[in-house]
Design a protein around this motif. Structure first.
Motif, PDB file in Angstrom:
ATOM      1  N   LEU A 202       0.829  -1.208   0.000  1.00  0.00           N
ATOM      2  CA  LEU A 202       0.000   0.000   0.000  1.00  0.00           C
ATOM      3  C   LEU A 202       0.860   1.254   0.000  1.00  0.00           C
ATOM      4  O   LEU A 202       0.507   2.263  -0.637  1.00  0.00           O
ATOM      5  CB  LEU A 202      -0.924  -0.005   1.213  1.00  0.00           C
ATOM      6  N   SER A 203       1.981   1.204   0.704  1.00  0.00           N
ATOM      7  CA  SER A 203       2.901   2.346   0.729  1.00  0.00           C
ATOM      8  C   SER A 203       3.483   2.592  -0.661  1.00  0.00           C
ATOM      9  O   SER A 203       3.570   3.736  -1.115  1.00  0.00           O
ATOM     10  CB  SER A 203       4.027   2.105   1.738  1.00  0.00           C
ATOM     11  N   ASP A 204       3.871   1.521  -1.337  1.00  0.00           N
ATOM     12  CA  ASP A 204       4.405   1.648  -2.699  1.00  0.00           C
ATOM     13  C   ASP A 204       3.348   2.198  -3.648  1.00  0.00           C
ATOM     14  O   ASP A 204       3.656   2.994  -4.548  1.00  0.00           O
ATOM     15  CB  ASP A 204       4.900   0.287  -3.212  1.00  0.00           C
ATOM     16  N   ALA A 205       2.088   1.798  -3.437  1.00  0.00           N
ATOM     17  CA  ALA A 205       1.002   2.278  -4.306  1.00  0.00           C
ATOM     18  C   ALA A 205       0.801   3.779  -4.147  1.00  0.00           C
ATOM     19  O   ALA A 205       0.572   4.495  -5.132  1.00  0.00           O
ATOM     20  CB  ALA A 205      -0.289   1.536  -3.972  1.00  0.00           C
ATOM     21  N   SER A 206       0.909   4.286  -2.920  1.00  0.00           N
ATOM     22  CA  SER A 206       0.705   5.724  -2.680  1.00  0.00           C
ATOM     23  C   SER A 206       1.767   6.571  -3.361  1.00  0.00           C
ATOM     24  O   SER A 206       1.507   7.721  -3.737  1.00  0.00           O
ATOM     25  CB  SER A 206       0.711   6.009  -1.170  1.00  0.00           C
ATOM     26  N   VAL A 207       2.962   6.018  -3.524  1.00  0.00           N
ATOM     27  CA  VAL A 207       4.066   6.762  -4.137  1.00  0.00           C
ATOM     28  C   VAL A 207       3.835   6.960  -5.638  1.00  0.00           C
ATOM     29  O   VAL A 207       4.317   7.930  -6.230  1.00  0.00           O
ATOM     30  CB  VAL A 207       5.407   6.021  -3.890  1.00  0.00           C
ATOM     31  N   LEU A 208       3.062   6.065  -6.247  1.00  0.00           N
ATOM     32  CA  LEU A 208       2.942   6.044  -7.707  1.00  0.00           C
ATOM     33  C   LEU A 208       1.946   7.048  -8.274  1.00  0.00           C
ATOM     34  O   LEU A 208       1.899   7.242  -9.493  1.00  0.00           O
ATOM     35  CB  LEU A 208       2.557   4.635  -8.176  1.00  0.00           C
ATOM     36  N   THR A 209       1.112   7.655  -7.439  1.00  0.00           N
ATOM     37  CA  THR A 209       0.095   8.559  -7.976  1.00  0.00           C
ATOM     38  C   THR A 209      -0.235   9.655  -6.979  1.00  0.00           C
ATOM     39  O   THR A 209      -0.075   9.481  -5.772  1.00  0.00           O
ATOM     40  CB  THR A 209      -1.203   7.791  -8.319  1.00  0.00           C
ATOM     41  N   ARG A 210      -0.702  10.782  -7.506  1.00  0.00           N
ATOM     42  CA  ARG A 210      -1.198  11.883  -6.672  1.00  0.00           C
ATOM     43  C   ARG A 210      -2.706  12.017  -6.815  1.00  0.00           C
ATOM     44  O   ARG A 210      -3.295  12.987  -6.349  1.00  0.00           O
ATOM     45  CB  ARG A 210      -0.529  13.204  -7.066  1.00  0.00           C
ATOM     46  N   ASN A 211      -3.345  11.044  -7.458  1.00  0.00           N
ATOM     47  CA  ASN A 211      -4.784  11.086  -7.642  1.00  0.00           C
ATOM     48  C   ASN A 211      -5.475  11.065  -6.284  1.00  0.00           C
ATOM     49  O   ASN A 211      -5.331  10.120  -5.506  1.00  0.00           O
ATOM     50  CB  ASN A 211      -5.245   9.895  -8.489  1.00  0.00           C
ATOM     51  N   GLN A 212      -6.243  12.103  -5.961  1.00  0.00           N
ATOM     52  CA  GLN A 212      -6.816  12.259  -4.636  1.00  0.00           C
ATOM     53  C   GLN A 212      -7.871  11.198  -4.311  1.00  0.00           C
ATOM     54  O   GLN A 212      -7.968  10.746  -3.170  1.00  0.00           O
ATOM     55  CB  GLN A 212      -7.413  13.666  -4.486  1.00  0.00           C
ATOM     56  N   ASP A 213      -8.657  10.798  -5.308  1.00  0.00           N
ATOM     57  CA  ASP A 213      -9.658   9.760  -5.061  1.00  0.00           C
ATOM     58  C   ASP A 213      -8.987   8.437  -4.699  1.00  0.00           C
ATOM     59  O   ASP A 213      -9.419   7.729  -3.778  1.00  0.00           O
ATOM     60  CB  ASP A 213     -10.557   9.568  -6.282  1.00  0.00           C
TER      61      ASP A 213
ATOM     62  N   LEU B 169      -5.899   8.070  -3.463  1.00  0.00           N
ATOM     63  CA  LEU B 169      -5.205   8.213  -2.183  1.00  0.00           C
ATOM     64  C   LEU B 169      -6.184   8.177  -1.005  1.00  0.00           C
ATOM     65  O   LEU B 169      -5.863   7.628   0.057  1.00  0.00           O
ATOM     66  CB  LEU B 169      -4.402   9.514  -2.159  1.00  0.00           C
ATOM     67  N   ARG B 170      -7.354   8.749  -1.202  1.00  0.00           N
ATOM     68  CA  ARG B 170      -8.367   8.726  -0.144  1.00  0.00           C
ATOM     69  C   ARG B 170      -8.683   7.277   0.249  1.00  0.00           C
ATOM     70  O   ARG B 170      -8.770   6.952   1.435  1.00  0.00           O
ATOM     71  CB  ARG B 170      -9.638   9.424  -0.624  1.00  0.00           C
ATOM     72  N   TYR B 171      -8.821   6.436  -0.734  1.00  0.00           N
ATOM     73  CA  TYR B 171      -9.161   5.034  -0.480  1.00  0.00           C
ATOM     74  C   TYR B 171      -7.951   4.254   0.029  1.00  0.00           C
ATOM     75  O   TYR B 171      -8.027   3.512   1.012  1.00  0.00           O
ATOM     76  CB  TYR B 171      -9.693   4.406  -1.765  1.00  0.00           C
ATOM     77  N   ASN B 172      -6.813   4.449  -0.632  1.00  0.00           N
ATOM     78  CA  ASN B 172      -5.607   3.699  -0.272  1.00  0.00           C
ATOM     79  C   ASN B 172      -5.100   4.095   1.114  1.00  0.00           C
ATOM     80  O   ASN B 172      -4.734   3.244   1.935  1.00  0.00           O
ATOM     81  CB  ASN B 172      -4.513   3.940  -1.312  1.00  0.00           C
ATOM     82  N   GLU B 173      -5.092   5.407   1.387  1.00  0.00           N
ATOM     83  CA  GLU B 173      -4.585   5.879   2.669  1.00  0.00           C
ATOM     84  C   GLU B 173      -5.509   5.514   3.831  1.00  0.00           C
ATOM     85  O   GLU B 173      -5.046   5.341   4.960  1.00  0.00           O
ATOM     86  CB  GLU B 173      -4.378   7.392   2.634  1.00  0.00           C
ATOM     87  N   SER B 174      -6.807   5.372   3.564  1.00  0.00           N
ATOM     88  CA  SER B 174      -7.713   4.966   4.639  1.00  0.00           C
ATOM     89  C   SER B 174      -7.408   3.543   5.086  1.00  0.00           C
ATOM     90  O   SER B 174      -7.428   3.240   6.288  1.00  0.00           O
ATOM     91  CB  SER B 174      -9.173   5.082   4.199  1.00  0.00           C
ATOM     92  N   LEU B 175      -7.099   2.668   4.113  1.00  0.00           N
ATOM     93  CA  LEU B 175      -6.718   1.301   4.470  1.00  0.00           C
ATOM     94  C   LEU B 175      -5.344   1.284   5.136  1.00  0.00           C
ATOM     95  O   LEU B 175      -5.108   0.553   6.104  1.00  0.00           O
ATOM     96  CB  LEU B 175      -6.725   0.417   3.225  1.00  0.00           C
ATOM     97  N   ARG B 176      -4.463   2.116   4.624  1.00  0.00           N
ATOM     98  CA  ARG B 176      -3.129   2.221   5.221  1.00  0.00           C
ATOM     99  C   ARG B 176      -3.222   2.759   6.653  1.00  0.00           C
ATOM    100  O   ARG B 176      -2.514   2.297   7.555  1.00  0.00           O
ATOM    101  CB  ARG B 176      -2.290   3.162   4.356  1.00  0.00           C
ATOM    102  N   GLY B 177      -4.124   3.717   6.871  1.00  0.00           N
ATOM    103  CA  GLY B 177      -4.336   4.252   8.210  1.00  0.00           C
ATOM    104  C   GLY B 177      -4.876   3.195   9.157  1.00  0.00           C
ATOM    105  O   GLY B 177      -4.502   3.154  10.336  1.00  0.00           O
ATOM    106  N   ALA B 178      -5.786   2.338   8.656  1.00  0.00           N
ATOM    107  CA  ALA B 178      -6.310   1.250   9.484  1.00  0.00           C
ATOM    108  C   ALA B 178      -5.187   0.311   9.912  1.00  0.00           C
ATOM    109  O   ALA B 178      -5.158  -0.167  11.056  1.00  0.00           O
ATOM    110  CB  ALA B 178      -7.387   0.481   8.724  1.00  0.00           C
ATOM    111  N   LEU B 179      -4.246   0.063   9.007  1.00  0.00           N
ATOM    112  CA  LEU B 179      -3.101  -0.786   9.345  1.00  0.00           C
ATOM    113  C   LEU B 179      -2.172  -0.078  10.329  1.00  0.00           C
ATOM    114  O   LEU B 179      -1.572  -0.727  11.199  1.00  0.00           O
ATOM    115  CB  LEU B 179      -2.332  -1.182   8.081  1.00  0.00           C
TER     116      LEU B 179
END
Length: 575
Positions: free
Chosen positions: A432-443, A445-455
């Motif tokens: 998930l961390s690697d995925a966040s680095v690959l894009t600045r798309n806010q939609d 990141l909102r989804y990916n970072e929420s799962l990352r935050g849960a972890l």
């Protein structure tokens, strides 16, 4: 004979309530055994037992150090957490004498249960009595994450004490913005109109004004040719409720954090509305705050959750069906048409056919990724663990094929989500961390970072987790996870606000109420904790079972009021 001495009197465990932290339970046991001349116990021993109805751990005897007037002991333990430990108790046992004793001479319970609050984080797991969580991210054409809902709020303002909508520039702009939003997102999932009132005397002494405002806005939408199905429309009002005031207070840049905390101390103390109102007026500078914020509470809020509605025309649909029914690897439709057809199909079975055929027609990340998401969501629908594991395996194979074609954040996110569901949280976090680095798309990141935050919550990085949720959310689970991060960081003001937002986003989502009960319990507000807990346990059997053993509620668990809220559920289960 050994005198009747309590040899476990000062035996204690630190922390006083055992806690789950980063996959383990860590604690230290200390104490002393008094030496009382000839009456001292011979060959004293201290043992520990960690036991539940399902399992138990017997520890080696603690090492005793003989001092002048006592034996002392101090030992630290680190246990790999297992689910049975959540309801277990830690017991100290005292033995003495030359002969081995089957039963200890004295016992003392040092701790009951393990606080597992981080494990409440919503990561996509399926529970039998709860709605199936949506997992996986489809890649859409043109607009990233087009299948994900979008939410937006519009505000219609009123004059003090009035429910007549003025033709002000701000109101006209709000309606224009709403129309624009619905044009771009024509599939409306929900539309809530909430009339609210300022605490000012001119706003009346009942909720009638707020409901009148909500009804007026509902009529305005009809007059403005904004048509939404009744089944997804909700018209309501809020009155004698400081929720909207707290939202404005949080965004007020004129006030310092310390000053805001003064207000939060009143707003979160569990008192009734009028008592809180009187306490607020005593805070210095309140008149200016009221002057700044109250006018914004003379309003009605329109909250819309909607999404785009892509699809094929009649001719394209016929060509699609022809291609699906033939073995030929040629198609008159291009890849964009196929992808749109996949997005527009509501049934997973239809998506599966379309994306499967696309893997034969096109060398692209899209069909492999999207077919993998279908497999992931089918896995969510079965409780059979073998079938679930096989579907995850198929999804992983498809995602591997997609990764060979191109490096894509959606593919990495989906690989991470599967790892999360398999319990491989550390490997998942890296993906998930690697995925966040690959894009600045806010939609995304909102989804990916929420799962990352849960972890992050599960990994014990609570402060970092709060930063992950700096995105606009509409789902109750995201507000709950956000509240959980603040709660574990001991920021109870923001935790309470986020849990309330979870409740507002989903009244039947019991976790928001459970979060509010935890905040109240930690703040010593017994009555508020019981009130919120009562709502929480009737929303989910999982919450019901957890509340019975959660050490957070240990101080109120012995009260008659605590068991009173469980009795209706017990009676239902006994029938």
């Amino acid at each position: 004979m050994v005198p009747e001495t309590d040899f476990l009197a000062d035996s204690k465990v630190t922390p006083g309530k055992l806690e789950f932290l980063r996959d383990s339970v860590r604690f230290e046991v200390t104490g002393t055994i008094p030496i009382e001349s000839a009456f001292s116990p011979k060959n004293p021993k201290i043992s520990l037992l960690f036991k539940s109805s399902e399992n138990s751990i017997f520890f080696d005897d603690l090492e005793l150090t003989k001092n002048v007037g006592e034996y002392s002991y101090k030992e630290s333990f680190v246990l790999a957490f297992e689910p049975w430990m959540e309801g277990a108790f830690l017991e100290a046992q005292f033995f003495y004498g030359k002969k081995a004793q089957a039963e200890p001479s004295q016992k003392k319970v040092l701790a009951r249960g393990v606080i597992t609050t981080p494990l409440l984080a919503k990561i996509g797991n399926v529970n039998p009595d709860e709605p199936i969580p949506q997992v996986g991210l489809f890649i859409s054409t043109g607009v990233m994450d087009a299948d994900l809902s979008r939410s937006k709020e519009f505000v219609i303002k009123f004059a003090a004490g009035s429910s007549t909508i003025s033709k002000s520039a701000s109101n006209q702009q709000a309606i224009a913005d709403l129309k624009s939003f619905l044009t771009e997102n024509s599939s409306v999932l929900s539309l809530k109109i909430t009339g609210i009132q300022s605490p000012e005397a001119a706003e009346g002494k009942s909720s009638k004004l707020g409901m009148d405002r909500a009804e007026a806005v509902n009529q305005l939408l009809t007059q403005s040719n904004i048509s939404v199905r009744d089944s997804v429309t909700e018209v309501k009002s809020r009155w004698n409720d400081w929720f909207d005031f707290r939202l404005l207070l949080r965004e007020n840049e004129k006030l310092s954090t310390q000053k805001k905390d003064q207000y939060y101390a009143v707003l979160l103390n569990g008192s009734d509305y009028q008592t809180q109102a009187e306490a607020l007026r005593k805070i210095s500078g309140f008149n200016q705050v009221a002057s700044d914020l109250f006018p914004s509470l003379r309003a009605a809020k329109i909250e819309v959750v909607a999404k785009p509605l892509p699809g094929l025309n009649q001719e394209q649909t016929a060509l699609l069906q022809k291609a699906l029914n033939e073995d030929d690897n040629n198609s008159e439709l291009d890849m964009t048409d196929w992808a749109i057809a996949g997005e527009a199909s509501p049934r997973l079975e239809d998506k599966e056919k379309i994306y499967s055929k696309m893997t034969e027609l096109f060398r692209s990340v899209i069909p492999y990724n999207n077919l993998a998401v279908v497999k992931m969501r089918l896995a969510q629908r079965t409780l059979d663990q073998t079938t679930k594991a096989n579907l995850w395996k198929e999804a992983n194979k498809l995602l591997y094929q997609a990764s060979k074609i191109a490096t894509d954040p959606y593919v990495m996110h989906n690989q991470g989500q599967i790892l999360v569901l398999q319990g491989k949280t550390w490997d998942a976090y890296k993906k998930l961390s690697d995925a966040s680095v690959l894009t600045r798309n806010q939609d995304f990141l909102r989804y990916n970072e929420s799962l990352r935050g849960a972890l992050d919550i599960m990994r014990g990085d609570y402060k970092l987790a709060t930063l992950r949720f700096d995105y606009p959310y509409s789902e109750p689970k995201d507000f709950f996870n956000k509240g959980l991060a603040y709660f574990l960081s001991k920021d109870y003001s923001n935790a309470s606000l986020s849990f309330e937002e979870s409740v507002m986003a989903g009244r039947n989502y019991g976790y928001g109420y459970y979060g509010l009960a935890m905040v109240a319990a930690e703040s010593g507000q017994k009555e508020v904790a019981l009130l919120q807990l009562d709502k929480a346990i009737h929303a989910s059997e999982l919450i019901y079972q957890k509340a019975l053993v959660d050490p957070i509620f240990e101080e109120i668990r012995t009260s008659d009021e605590f068991f009173q809220i469980f009795r209706p559920s017990v009676k239902i289960n006994e029938k």
